[in-house]
Design an enzyme around this catalytic site. Structure first.
Site, short mmCIF file in Angstrom:
data_model
loop_
_atom_site.label_atom_id
_atom_site.label_comp_id
_atom_site.label_asym_id
_atom_site.label_seq_id
_atom_site.Cartn_x
_atom_site.Cartn_y
_atom_site.Cartn_z
N ASP A 151 -76.19 93.67 -25.30
CA ASP A 151 -75.56 93.32 -26.57
C ASP A 151 -76.56 93.39 -27.72
O ASP A 151 -77.49 94.20 -27.68
CB ASP A 151 -74.96 91.90 -26.40
CG ASP A 151 -73.70 91.71 -27.22
OD1 ASP A 151 -73.78 91.87 -28.43
OD2 ASP A 151 -72.64 91.39 -26.64
N HIS A 224 -73.43 88.73 -32.50
CA HIS A 224 -72.51 89.17 -31.45
C HIS A 224 -73.01 88.78 -30.06
O HIS A 224 -72.28 88.19 -29.25
CB HIS A 224 -72.33 90.68 -31.58
CG HIS A 224 -71.27 91.28 -30.73
ND1 HIS A 224 -71.51 91.75 -29.46
CD2 HIS A 224 -69.96 91.52 -30.97
CE1 HIS A 224 -70.39 92.25 -28.96
NE2 HIS A 224 -69.43 92.12 -29.85
N SER A 562 -64.41 91.98 -27.29
CA SER A 562 -65.79 91.52 -27.09
C SER A 562 -65.85 90.07 -26.67
O SER A 562 -66.74 89.67 -25.93
CB SER A 562 -66.57 91.61 -28.42
OG SER A 562 -67.13 92.86 -28.58
#
Ligand SMILES: *[C@@H]1O[C@H](CO)[C@@H](O)[C@H](O)[C@H]1NC(C)=O
Ligand SMILES: *[C@@H]1O[C@H](CO)[C@@H](O)[C@H](O)[C@H]1NC(C)=O
Ligand SMILES: *[C@@H]1O[C@H](CO)[C@@H](O)[C@H](O)[C@H]1NC(C)=O
Ligand SMILES: *[C@@H]1O[C@H](CO)[C@@H](O)[C@H](O)[C@H]1NC(C)=O
Ligand SMILES: *[C@@H]1O[C@H](CO)[C@@H](O)[C@H](O)[C@H]1NC(C)=O
Ligand SMILES: *[C@@H]1O[C@H](CO)[C@@H](O)[C@H](O)[C@H]1NC(C)=O
Ligand SMILES: *[C@@H]1O[C@H](CO)[C@@H](O)[C@H](O)[C@H]1NC(C)=O
Ligand SMILES: *[C@@H]1O[C@H](CO)[C@@H](O)[C@H](O)[C@H]1NC(C)=O
Ligand SMILES: CC(=O)N[C@H]1CO[C@H](CO)[C@@H](O)[C@@H]1O
Length: 776
Positions: A151, A224, A562
């Site tokens: 990620d 994220h 996600s």
């Protein structure tokens, strides 16, 4: 006629593109991935556990292709040597095609840029963990499950990654905690046990000089990766909230699980060659599960062996490492799901039972409920002028742009101090951009008309914002048209818990069937992915994103597949912690056959337009991790099945032998046979109405009490005849595995996709399997 002309013009255009390309191609180099299959080298007899092909082998291959006068180009960007073999390097098109003919080279493809699967425009909020806490964790569970998050890196200071009360790091862990800019070895602990980063800059844009600073570090600057890691395995954090919203205890699906962060993405996206490197490292480091909330664009999928995630996941699966991926955010159109290889666990996203509402109050007293998160300081008692973007277009700006509040389309003098309505005809300009346009023009607030996206609350920070549907818009427009001085205000957001049945398929979640083969049902399962509360990088990068007088929040609300993916990663880690010997396919099967297709109102799960959702929208249903602990029966899909899949799909024997380093005898090439892979769901791409029955085979393994008798219950679509042979399975101490057949006869079924299910019942377990059959 016109069509022909258009086609002809298009042809000319494409042809000219092609010509240009070939002229330029010879000189320019760009990054390519050269994939060379399994790392077990037959000649060198290298250790199976840790291939470790020396770099020199790959450099030698490169030097046989690159002219000696350009020998400075003979270098590898990434070198894959643990779980599989290959490298990435700067090559010309000719060199790439020369390499692809080489013995042992499986595929050569331009290094693709993959996208993070937060919602389309980076502007959705995330919500709280929709999964109920996993009650008490069974006693015989292990704390030693390690998951890799591939990620944007990690923010190690987040309270979600504290290691109080967590035992020492498993001895099999071979990973590292890389130091880098603002990141020390001491940032890792017994929870966050590993962190790596890669020089993504080099490969993403060769033209760009490498920027030092935040990028040369495992540290997450985007948020994220921190968010997904906390969802998969964050520890309990009391009183977590986003400025008071979504308040509660934040926790991941499996708090005792260890985290290793592999930073492969920056603001510009994620390079495929780097993801492949991270997967190679993660497998070697000793992780149990790899979580990837990233994918190719649904338009860019070509085939499995040109897709870095599919390649890496194949070799992970081969070594018992599970790979969980997001399905993508390109819904609700069909054929948009990505990460669809059968050895990948593909996750779609659902809404949970909470929403954020910001009311619009009109001058005539009428109130409309809109969606969105804002920390508006407006009150009911003061009204502001209300205008439609179209009415306040800048000179020369087309009204079509002003309606949409495009940058530069509005007359700023007419915006200041007003509440402006914008529509969303054009998905190219995100909500965030529109908000910035109005904020910049000193508007008082924004009402966005967007029927499709309002399920996914947008976080407008301190700027008054709300999002309404077409029904509300008609009434507001009527009010504007019929009133001399229309006024309105937007009230602060309130949280509406349990506002609707949950789950609901999120509108943005990518839909099946898979564009590569329709003979495997994808996506596999669904998990919460809308408005998920997770750990964030505490920073304010935009004015007004942090309410006045507050510190940047340690938690944020995000949406996207996600966010759904790490829920499944966490659930898989939870199951693995109880059933340590279960293979990835057994865990996947357990989560699939126990998934639910019913919502909180005990009605079938729907999509966001209120229609009953089908398996191309939600896979086999929403995961239920507690039930998955005790599935009764599982479908084991082993590496032989995956190799057969490659055969049926049409890869040559030579290619497959390189990929798997086994002596493959491909039965035959026939896409139809893919349906026979021992998968926990069934998909049939073609069933002709006049065809005699189609037989599908499955084998189940009993993982419950050894004496068990299951009977089949079929839910067939109207007009289709579905039978099961035998329709009773008797397991005993000596009979652990049983093979059965399912026959499909289209008879009077309607054309197109038909969906149904076959459930095995023993009084204690429901082993639910879903089928999708396309009738012609
Ligand atoms: C590469 O750099 C040159 C010179 O700085 C610039 O003109 C060109 O646009 C750049 N190309 C890309 C793809 O960024
Ligand atoms: C959590 O919040 C409540 C009230 O909002 C407060 O009483 C309590 O002390 C807080 N707990 C912690 C650990 O901060
Ligand atoms: C709301 O806050 C903004 C600053 O974000 C301030 O300029 C404005 O005066 C405030 N409005 C009201 C009605 O308090
Ligand atoms: C959105 O952008 C794409 C590519 O950038 C373009 O082809 C398309 O026409 C745009 N859509 C609209 C409605 O302008
Ligand atoms: C409002 O006026 C616009 C033109 O300004 C017109 O297109 C629209 O149909 C009217 N709508 C209503 C509901 O009266
Ligand atoms: C919901 O399902 C119906 C029926 O299959 C379909 O027509 C509609 O487009 C779907 N809506 C969304 C948002 O996917
Ligand atoms: C693979 O099969 C071929 C022909 O079936 C045989 O000649 C060869 O020895 C086999 N190789 C291995 C490594 O088993
Ligand atoms: C299973 O069934 C066999 C034969 O019916 C019986 O002998 C045995 O005790 C049973 N085992 C269990 C665990 O119930
Ligand atoms: C849901 C929520 O947190 N709403 C907040 C919006 O902003 C006002 C004022 O800043 C708060 O009082 C609300 O709690």
């Amino acid at each position: 006629m016109e069509l022909c002309l258009l086609q002809f013009l298009l042809f000319l255009f494409l042809a000219s593109l092609l010509i240009c390309n070939t002229i330029i191609a010879d000189q320019t180099t760009k990054p390519y991935v050269v994939y060379m299959g399994n790392s077990i080298s037959s000649q060198n007899n290298i250790d199976v556990d840790d291939g470790q092909i020396p770099e020199s082998v790959h450099l030698q291959l490169l030097s046989s292709i690159i002219p000696s006068e350009e020998s400075e180009r003979i270098k590898l960007i990434h070198h894959y040597s643990h779980a599989f073999s290959g490298f990435s390097a700067m090559l010309t098109e000719n060199e790439a095609s020369a390499l692809s003919g080489h013995d042992g080279v499986v595929s050569v493809f331009p290094d693709p840029i993959l996208e993070l699967h937060t919602t389309r425009s980076w502007d959705f909020l995330d919500s709280d963990l929709g999964m109920k806490p996993l009650a008490t964790v069974p006693r015989h569970s292990s704390n030693d499950i390690i998951i890799a998050l591939i990620d944007t890196g990690i923010w190690p200071e987040s309270p979600s990654f504290r290691d109080d009360g967590i035992g020492k790091i498993p001895s099999r862990w071979k990973g590292v905690c890389m130091e880098g800019h603002d990141f020390k070895k001491s940032n890792c602990n017994r929870k966050l046990i590993g962190a790596r980063y890669y020089n993504t800059q080099d490969t993403l844009n060769s033209n760009k000089t490498r920027t030092e600073g935040a990028k040369g570090s495992p540290r997450d600057s985007i948020g994220h990766g921190t968010h997904t890691a906390s969802t998969a395995a964050g520890v309990f954090v009391n009183n977590a909230s986003y400025y008071g919203l979504a308040k509660g205890t934040a926790r991941g699906g499996s708090p005792s699980t260890r985290i290793a962060a592999y930073k492969t993405c920056s603001e510009e996206g994620c390079s495929g060659s780097t993801i492949l490197k991270a997967m190679d490292d993660a497998i070697r480091d000793g992780v149990d599960i790899i979580s990837i909330s990233i994918g190719l664009s649904s338009l860019m999928q070509s085939d499995y062996l040109n897709d870095p995630i599919a390649i890496g996941a194949f070799h992970a699966e081969e070594r018992g490492v599970m790979v969980v991926c997001s399905a993508g955010n390109d819904g609700p159109d069909p054929y948009t799901v990505v990460n669809t290889a059968p050895w990948i666990f593909t996750v779609s996203a659902s809404n949970i039972d909470r929403n954020f509402r910001s009311a619009v109050v009109l001058g005539n007293g009428k109130t409309f409920q809109g969606a969105g998160i804002n920390f508006s300081n407006l009150t009911r008692s003061t009204m502001y002028s209300l205008v439609f973007g179209e009415e306040i277009a800048a000179k020369f700006a087309p009204t079509s742009e002003a309606r949409n509040c495009y940058p530069g389309s509005l007359d700023y003098t007419k915006v200041a101090g007003k509440i402006v309505v914008c529509v969303n005809d054009d998905p190219n300009i995100s909500r965030r951009i529109k908000k910035l346009v109005l904020q910049d023009a000193r508007a008082m607030g924004m009402i966005l008309v967007d029927e499709n996206n309002r399920d996914v609350s947008f976080d407008a920070g301190a700027f008054p914002f709300t999002e309404i549907g077409n029904l509300e818009w008609h009434q507001i427009l009527h009010y504007i048209n019929s009133t001399k001085n229309p006024t309105a205000t937007i009230l602060p957001t309130i949280e509406v818990p349990r506002y609707r049945p949950a789950p609901i398929v999120a509108s943005f979640s990518s839909r099946g069937p898979s564009s590569l083969t329709e003979n495997i049902l994808k996506p596999d399962v669904m998990a919460p992915g809308v408005a998920i509360l997770g750990a964030m990088v505490p920073k304010s990068d935009e004015p007004g994103s942090v309410p006045i007088g507050e510190k940047p929040s340690l938690f944020g609300i995000k949406s996207g597949t996600s966010m759904a993916c790490p829920h499944v990663t966490g659930a898989a880690a939870f199951i693995k912690s109880v059933h340590g010997r279960w293979s990835p396919s057994m865990i996947k099967s357990a989560l699939m056959t126990t998934a639910t297709t019913y919502n909180s109102m005990k009605k079938p799960v729907t999509n966001s337009s209120n229609y009953i959702a089908n398996p191309h929208e939600m896979g086999v249903g929403e995961i239920n991790p507690l039930k998955a602990l005790n599935p009764g029966l599982v479908f084991e899909t082993n590496i032989k099945d995956y190799i057969k899949f490659l055969c049926y799909y049409g890869y040559s024997k030579k290619i497959i032998s390189s990929v798997s380093k086994t002596n493959v005898t491909c039965p035959k090439t026939s896409q139809d046979l893919i349906s026979n892979i021992n998968y926990p769901s069934i998909s049939i791409q073609t069933l002709k109405r006049n065809q005699k029955v189609k037989m599908i085979t499955r084998t189940v393994t009993n993982v419950g009490a050894s004496n068990a008798t299951y009977v089949a219950k079929v839910h067939a679509p109207e007009g289709m005849v579905v039978n099961v042979y035998p329709n009773k399975l008797v397991f005993s101490k000596n009979v652990k595995r049983i093979t059965y057949k399912v026959s499909f006869y289209a008879k009077e079924a309607h054309g197109g996709y038909n969906f149904g299910s076959l459930t095995w019942l023993d009084g204690r377990h429901y082993v639910h399997t879903v089928f999708a059959v396309k009738v012609q």
